[in-house]
Design an enzyme around this catalytic site. Structure first.
Site, mmCIF file in Angstrom:
data_model
loop_
_atom_site.group_PDB
_atom_site.id
_atom_site.type_symbol
_atom_site.label_atom_id
_atom_site.label_comp_id
_atom_site.label_asym_id
_atom_site.label_seq_id
_atom_site.Cartn_x
_atom_site.Cartn_y
_atom_site.Cartn_z
ATOM 1 C CD GLU A 1 -4.906 8.145 9.530
ATOM 2 O OE1 GLU A 1 -4.195 9.196 9.770
ATOM 3 O OE2 GLU A 1 -4.310 7.001 9.965
ATOM 4 N NE ARG B 1 -3.375 2.534 2.859
ATOM 5 C CZ ARG B 1 -3.182 3.360 3.742
ATOM 6 N NH1 ARG B 1 -2.212 3.464 4.546
ATOM 7 N NH2 ARG B 1 -3.843 4.547 3.777
ATOM 8 C CE1 TYR C 1 0.039 3.106 13.636
ATOM 9 C CE2 TYR C 1 -1.915 4.275 12.705
ATOM 10 C CZ TYR C 1 -0.604 3.783 12.539
ATOM 11 O OH TYR C 1 0.079 3.719 11.226
ATOM 12 C CG ASN D 1 -5.164 3.783 8.476
ATOM 13 O OD1 ASN D 1 -4.924 2.920 7.854
ATOM 14 N ND2 ASN D 1 -4.631 4.927 8.164
ATOM 15 C CD GLU E 1 -1.584 4.251 8.041
ATOM 16 O OE1 GLU E 1 -1.312 4.696 9.101
ATOM 17 O OE2 GLU E 1 -1.662 5.001 6.949
ATOM 18 C CG HIS F 1 -0.951 9.150 3.328
ATOM 19 N ND1 HIS F 1 -1.049 7.772 3.549
ATOM 20 C CD2 HIS F 1 -0.516 9.507 4.548
ATOM 21 C CE1 HIS F 1 -0.876 7.410 4.779
ATOM 22 N NE2 HIS F 1 -0.572 8.748 5.479
HETATM 23 C C1 FCB Z 1 -1.167 7.498 10.573
HETATM 24 C C2 FCB Z 1 -0.745 8.066 9.257
HETATM 25 C C3 FCB Z 1 0.480 7.464 8.918
HETATM 26 C C4 FCB Z 1 1.476 7.412 9.972
HETATM 27 C C5 FCB Z 1 0.691 6.861 10.946
HETATM 28 C C6 FCB Z 1 1.568 6.628 12.309
HETATM 29 O O1 FCB Z 1 -2.001 8.462 10.991
HETATM 30 O O2 FCB Z 1 -1.762 7.791 8.392
HETATM 31 O O3 FCB Z 1 1.051 8.306 7.601
HETATM 32 O O4 FCB Z 1 1.934 8.873 10.345
HETATM 33 O O5 FCB Z 1 -0.224 7.479 11.502
#
Ligand code: FCB
Length: 477
Positions: free
Chosen positions: A183, A94, A317, A315, A380, A138
């Protein structure tokens, strides 16, 4: 010592083995990057500045005043990087296209040299048997379009659709997987309200207008791409990628439940309801009205925005805990508005100071399935840690391996609970320019030495390669 960092590599391998059985042989494994974070060559072959080139030059915006002028020099080292990707055994890469490389200035015809770079990238991926997964945007809006009003201006949506058409017309016959935006919450809220990402504006009303225009741009692009693919008989899997988390109430109070409703509304439903159901959530619209702002919806917009999607990119985290009262217990803030306050927990953290919450990924994916019913791919997931290079030259990043393994495990658990999750992409292939953190935060499974541009596989990359291999074998047995 952080309990996560103290785990050793043997333990990480053990959890890898545990994660494998839950995932089928056709599960899609990938690595992800973004143009501005890796390419460099900022002024080459006709590329013009994006909002990030400009933002990086504003003193104090990026750690140590760093920028993406050179980054990982991927523009010049692309064949070597694709070999690295192929050797990891992933199915999918990707990456994003740089808008100011393909359509300098954000208007007019395509730049042949810009297209040519991505043509060569597609050739290399094909030779390495790696499937391309393109993200159109992006975050690198051509600066000229920001000067003309940026995402808060409706015209930017049309400019985006025009650029998307140039890109899809050029590559639609060889690329099946298209993601319109990465995002949009970050583009709108961090870029126009918080000001800690480009273009660095601090105007909540502008940010809310940006939300609508990003979604409109997505819809216009999606319509064009769907139409062209159908007319040409090109295979297509079309999607958008959102950054999503979970909102857990601190207590069972009404205020905390309301805080979670608002957080989930602004972070998830404000995007997914119009995309999937063709309506903005009423409660969020009411919350916005309370703050004196409105979404600039025109007739027909929601129909465009809800152009059917094939896949939702997620995505992930971290999940978060919310309280609906201030630290002194007040349900309203200084402006008289209801409180939505993130509460820190005593959990292991990454170098970003982000809490590590793998089970939240399971909850998120299961919730998305129930609320929206779209197939998902984790586009992600990953972690920054303060890596060190050992005497033997290796990077024993057990903390990153553990993070990845626990999240892969969480995906398997979501599938077991009925969520249609079809893939997982590690963020990131290699250390890169982490936006306002500069080069300080390393998310790669491959280390980049920025002095020499040498790439070294970290232990997490070796683990990822083994896990992918094992997953495929396990299912074939
Ligand atoms: C996300 C972004 C990516 C990277 C990660 C850690 O928000 O899409 O580009 O910075 O965080």
């Amino acid at each position: 010592m952080n309990p996560v960092t103290s785990r050793n590599q043997a333990y990480a391998r053990e959890i890898a083995a545990r994660a494998v059985p839950g995932l089928p042989a056709d599960f899609r494994w990938g690595v992800a990057t973004a143009a501005y974070q890796i390419e460099g060559a900022a002024a080459e072959d006709g590329r013009t500045p994006s909002i990030w080139d400009t933002y990086c030059r504003v003193p104090g915006m990026v750690v140590r005043g760093e920028n993406g002028d050179v980054a990982c020099d991927h523009y010049h080292r692309m064949p070597e990087d694709v070999r690295l990707i192929a050797d990891l055994g992933v199915d999918t890469y990707r990456f994003s296209l740089a808008w100011p490389r393909i359509q300098p200035g954000g208007r007019g015809p395509a730049n042949a040299k810009g297209l040519d770079f991505y043509k060569r990238l597609l050739d290399e991926l094909e030779a390495g048997d790696v499937t391309p997964w393109i993200t159109l945007y992006h975050w690198d809006l051509p600066q000229e379009l920001e000067d003309a009003g940026g995402w808060p201006a409706r015209d930017t949506a049309y400019r985006f659709a025009e650029y998307a058409a140039l890109a899809h017309d050029a590559f639609g016959d060889r690329v099946k997987h298209w993601t319109t935006l990465n995002e949009p919450w970050c583009s709108a809220m961090l870029g126009y309200a918080h000001g800690n990402q480009a273009p660095g504006r601090k105007d909540f009303g502008a940010a809310v207008r940006a939300v609508h225009h990003l979604l409109l741009g997505h819809g216009l692009a999606a319509r064009h791409i769907r139409g062209t693919a159908a007319a040409r008989g090109d295979a297509l899997e079309l999607g958008i990628t959102l950054n999503l988390g979970t909102a857990t109430p601190e207590t069972d109070s009404h205020e905390d439940a309301e805080a979670c409703r608002r957080a989930d509304g602004m972070g998830r439903r404000l995007y997914l309801d119009p995309l999937v159901k063709g309506v903005y959530p009423e409660d969020v619209v009411a919350d916005l009205a309370l703050q004196g702002v409105a979404l600039p919806v025109e007739e027909g917009d929601l129909e465009v925005i809800s152009t059917p999607l094939d896949v939702l990119g997620v995505n992930f985290y971290r999940g978060a805990l919310f309280s609906g009262v201030t630290e002194d217990g007040s349900p309203v803030d200084a402006d008289g508005l209801p409180v939505t306050r993130g509460v820190e927990r005593d959990l292991p953290r990454t170098a970003m100071d982000w809490e590590i919450t793998p089970t939240a990924l399971t909850d998120l994916l299961v919730g998305l399935e129930a609320d929206y019913g779209l197939p998902t791919v984790v586009t992600e997931n990953g972690a920054a840690f303060d890596d060190t290079v050992a005497e033997d030259g290796r990077i024993h990043d057990a903390d990153r391996t553990t993070y990845l393994a626990d999240h892969v495990d969480a995906v398997a658990a979501a599938r077991a609970a009925g969520a249609d999750v079809r893939g997982y992409f590690a963020w990131s292939l290699m250390d890169n320019f982490e936006w306002s953190y500069g080069y300080d935060k390393r998310f790669g499974i491959v280390r980049v030495d920025y002095d020499t541009q040498e790439r070294t596989l970290k232990d997490s990359a070796l683990w990822y390669r083994d896990t992918i291999r094992l997953t495929r074998n396990t299912d074939h047995d």
